[in-house]
Design a protein around this motif. Structure first.
Motif, PDB file in Angstrom:
ATOM      1  N   LYS A 149      -6.386  -6.899  10.288  1.00  0.00           N
ATOM      2  CA  LYS A 149      -5.690  -8.081  10.805  1.00  0.00           C
ATOM      3  C   LYS A 149      -6.646  -9.003  11.573  1.00  0.00           C
ATOM      4  O   LYS A 149      -6.314  -9.533  12.630  1.00  0.00           O
ATOM      5  CB  LYS A 149      -4.494  -7.684  11.671  1.00  0.00           C
ATOM      6  CG  LYS A 149      -3.599  -6.631  10.994  1.00  0.00           C
ATOM      7  CD  LYS A 149      -2.257  -6.472  11.635  1.00  0.00           C
ATOM      8  CE  LYS A 149      -1.533  -5.269  11.035  1.00  0.00           C
ATOM      9  NZ  LYS A 149      -0.180  -5.079  11.553  1.00  0.00           N
ATOM     10  N   LEU A 152      -5.689 -12.373  13.013  1.00  0.00           N
ATOM     11  CA  LEU A 152      -4.916 -12.545  14.244  1.00  0.00           C
ATOM     12  C   LEU A 152      -5.859 -12.664  15.441  1.00  0.00           C
ATOM     13  O   LEU A 152      -7.056 -12.454  15.332  1.00  0.00           O
ATOM     14  CB  LEU A 152      -3.953 -11.368  14.439  1.00  0.00           C
ATOM     15  CG  LEU A 152      -2.878 -11.194  13.351  1.00  0.00           C
ATOM     16  CD1 LEU A 152      -2.092  -9.918  13.571  1.00  0.00           C
ATOM     17  CD2 LEU A 152      -1.954 -12.406  13.328  1.00  0.00           C
ATOM     18  N   GLY A 203       1.885   0.961  10.672  1.00  0.00           N
ATOM     19  CA  GLY A 203       1.965  -0.451  11.043  1.00  0.00           C
ATOM     20  C   GLY A 203       0.612  -1.127  11.193  1.00  0.00           C
ATOM     21  O   GLY A 203       0.537  -2.337  11.372  1.00  0.00           O
ATOM     22  N   SER A 207      -1.242   0.668   4.138  1.00  0.00           N
ATOM     23  CA  SER A 207      -0.725   0.411   2.784  1.00  0.00           C
ATOM     24  C   SER A 207      -1.260  -0.914   2.255  1.00  0.00           C
ATOM     25  O   SER A 207      -1.675  -0.999   1.095  1.00  0.00           O
ATOM     26  CB  SER A 207       0.799   0.369   2.784  1.00  0.00           C
ATOM     27  OG  SER A 207       1.313   1.451   3.501  1.00  0.00           O
ATOM     28  N   SER A 208      -1.279  -1.923   3.106  1.00  0.00           N
ATOM     29  CA  SER A 208      -1.789  -3.230   2.680  1.00  0.00           C
ATOM     30  C   SER A 208      -3.244  -3.119   2.247  1.00  0.00           C
ATOM     31  O   SER A 208      -3.666  -3.742   1.273  1.00  0.00           O
ATOM     32  CB  SER A 208      -1.687  -4.248   3.818  1.00  0.00           C
ATOM     33  OG  SER A 208      -0.395  -4.274   4.348  1.00  0.00           O
ATOM     34  N   THR A 221       4.806  -2.675   1.256  1.00  0.00           N
ATOM     35  CA  THR A 221       4.497  -2.997   2.648  1.00  0.00           C
ATOM     36  C   THR A 221       5.526  -3.997   3.144  1.00  0.00           C
ATOM     37  O   THR A 221       6.193  -4.651   2.352  1.00  0.00           O
ATOM     38  CB  THR A 221       3.122  -3.677   2.804  1.00  0.00           C
ATOM     39  OG1 THR A 221       3.178  -4.911   2.092  1.00  0.00           O
ATOM     40  CG2 THR A 221       2.005  -2.824   2.280  1.00  0.00           C
ATOM     41  N   ALA A 222       5.628  -4.122   4.443  1.00  0.00           N
ATOM     42  CA  ALA A 222       6.498  -5.160   4.983  1.00  0.00           C
ATOM     43  C   ALA A 222       5.800  -6.498   4.785  1.00  0.00           C
ATOM     44  O   ALA A 222       4.579  -6.559   4.668  1.00  0.00           O
ATOM     45  CB  ALA A 222       6.732  -4.904   6.464  1.00  0.00           C
ATOM     46  N   ILE A 224       4.049  -9.960   5.544  1.00  0.00           N
ATOM     47  CA  ILE A 224       3.197 -10.315   6.675  1.00  0.00           C
ATOM     48  C   ILE A 224       3.980 -11.157   7.671  1.00  0.00           C
ATOM     49  O   ILE A 224       4.620 -12.125   7.316  1.00  0.00           O
ATOM     50  CB  ILE A 224       2.000 -11.150   6.219  1.00  0.00           C
ATOM     51  CG1 ILE A 224       1.129 -10.310   5.306  1.00  0.00           C
ATOM     52  CG2 ILE A 224       1.200 -11.631   7.412  1.00  0.00           C
ATOM     53  CD1 ILE A 224      -0.194 -10.941   5.012  1.00  0.00           C
TER      54      ILE A 224
END
Ligand code: GDP
Ligand code: ZN
Length: 350
Positions: A149, A152, A203, A207-208, A221-222, A224
């Motif tokens: 990430k 971010l 989290g 997986s991503s 995956t959830a 983004i």
């Protein structure tokens, strides 16, 4: 037909198989451990297997097949099999609940590399990273730190500073699934036939990352969420994925931390990058706590070694002593623990 060498089958394993009573039967690799069966990848396809009665009743729980194990099996029907033997484990990750043998839990075996995955927005912890590295190196598994990430907000300078002592032997990658070019070096780090395990809280983007490495969706995956960076998806099962150009990716359920397997002072001094100081201690058997002429303590006092790194070193050493020692040694050592528990008291306040 599966080419099992993509899954890591090699001459060494072949040799190990030759010493089994069942060497004339088929072999395969455990891809998943389900409640009632094992999924085993064989040359002819995926078989759903159960252990033979001998295995089931003749072995302790932690000796039963785990993900990553190479097993010998007798196929039946179309897609079923009975596992009759397990090849000796190498490069295995264990988790210990309380330091006793009976509480040992095998997570995964025959692993070449491990990706310690932490997300830059919230999850990053050097102390946790050190802990993972110690256990990985003791099993001769090559660690790499993947900081996810990177799109971010995070403090690059602070993170780089805190990682200085481990980067000498642990590669660090900053990734974002929004920038495919950040994934390329990670992919290059994986060789054909190697098995890579992903460790890290759920989290953080495991997986991503697997999807990005494979360039296709192998795990859900959830979506983004740029605003929070928090995910809804949680990994709940162990899974093994074969990359197109070889390389086996294994995602374990949110492994937070391992117990330390054994005392290995050299591994620890290497990880904390204090071997050079240790070599300059006046006494060969220096414990680096309060001996005169201790170059480690001196380094802390001179500002060459960060006090928090020193404290982390002492803490991990204490833990690995605890896990490795026999009861007798433990009692003996408990006395020295008392000393260590006042750790760094003599270190000047900075
Ligand atoms: P896992 O539980 O470790 O497998 O994590 P997931 O791969 O499911 O990711 C959790 C959440 O983080 C999801 O909402 C992802 O879309 C998000 N995520 C993963 N990688 C990145 C990234 O590089 N950048 C951003 N902004 N979000 C990401
Ligand atoms: Zn010393």
């Amino acid at each position: 037909m599966n080419n099992l060498s993509f899954y890591g089958w090699n001459q060494n394993l072949f040799q190990l198989k030759q010493s089994s009573t069942y060497k004339h039967l088929f072999h395969g690799r455990v891809a998943a451990v389900n409640k009632t069966n094992y999924e085993v990848i064989t040359e002819t396809g995926l078989l759903l297997c159960e252990p033979s009665g001998n295995l089931l009743y003749g072995k302790s729980l932690f000796e039963l097949p785990c993900t990553g194990d190479w097993v010998i099996l007798q196929p039946f029907d179309n897609n079923k099999g009975i596992i009759v033997d397990i090849l000796p484990r190498r490069h295995t990750l264990y988790r210990r609940k309380s330091g006793t043998i009976s509480n040992i839990q095998v997570i995964v075996s025959h692993i070449d590399k491990a990706f310690i995955v932490q997300s830059l927005d919230a999850d990053f912890s050097v102390r946790r990273t050190e802990r993972f590295i110690v256990q990985l190196l003791e099993e001769n598994i090559q660690p790499a730190l993947i900081l996810t990430k990177s799109d971010l907000k995070y403090n690059l300078h602070q993170i780089k500073e805190s990682l200085k002592h481990i980067t000498r032997q642990t590669p660090v990658y900053f990734t974002s699934i929004l920038s495919p070019e950040t994934i390329v070096p990670v992919r290059k780090f994986i060789r054909q036939g190697e098995s890579i395990v992903f460790v890290g809280s759920s989290g953080v983007g495991k997986s991503s990352l697997v999807n990005a490495l494979c360039e296709r969706t192998v795990f859900p995956t959830a979506e983004i969420s740029r605003s929070s960076g928090k995910g809804r998806h949680t990994s709940t099962r162990r899974a093994m994925v074969l990359m197109d150009d070889g390389g086996v990716l294994i995602d374990t359920p949110g492994v937070r931390e391992f117990g330390l397997a054994s005392e290995n002072p050299e591994v620890l001094t290497d990880i904390f990058d204090i071997s050079d100081f240790v070599a300059s201690c006046r006494f060969d058997n220096c414990t680096h706590i309060e001996e005169p002429g201790c170059a480690v303590v001196e380094a802390v006092n001179n500002g060459l070694l960060a006090p928090e790194v020193y404290r982390s070193y002492l803490k991990l050493r204490k833990e690995s002593w605890y896990f490795s020692s026999s009861e007798h040694e433990k009692r003996k050592r408990d006395k020295s623990f008392a000393r260590i528990s006042d750790e760094a008291k003599h270190i000047k306040k900075r």
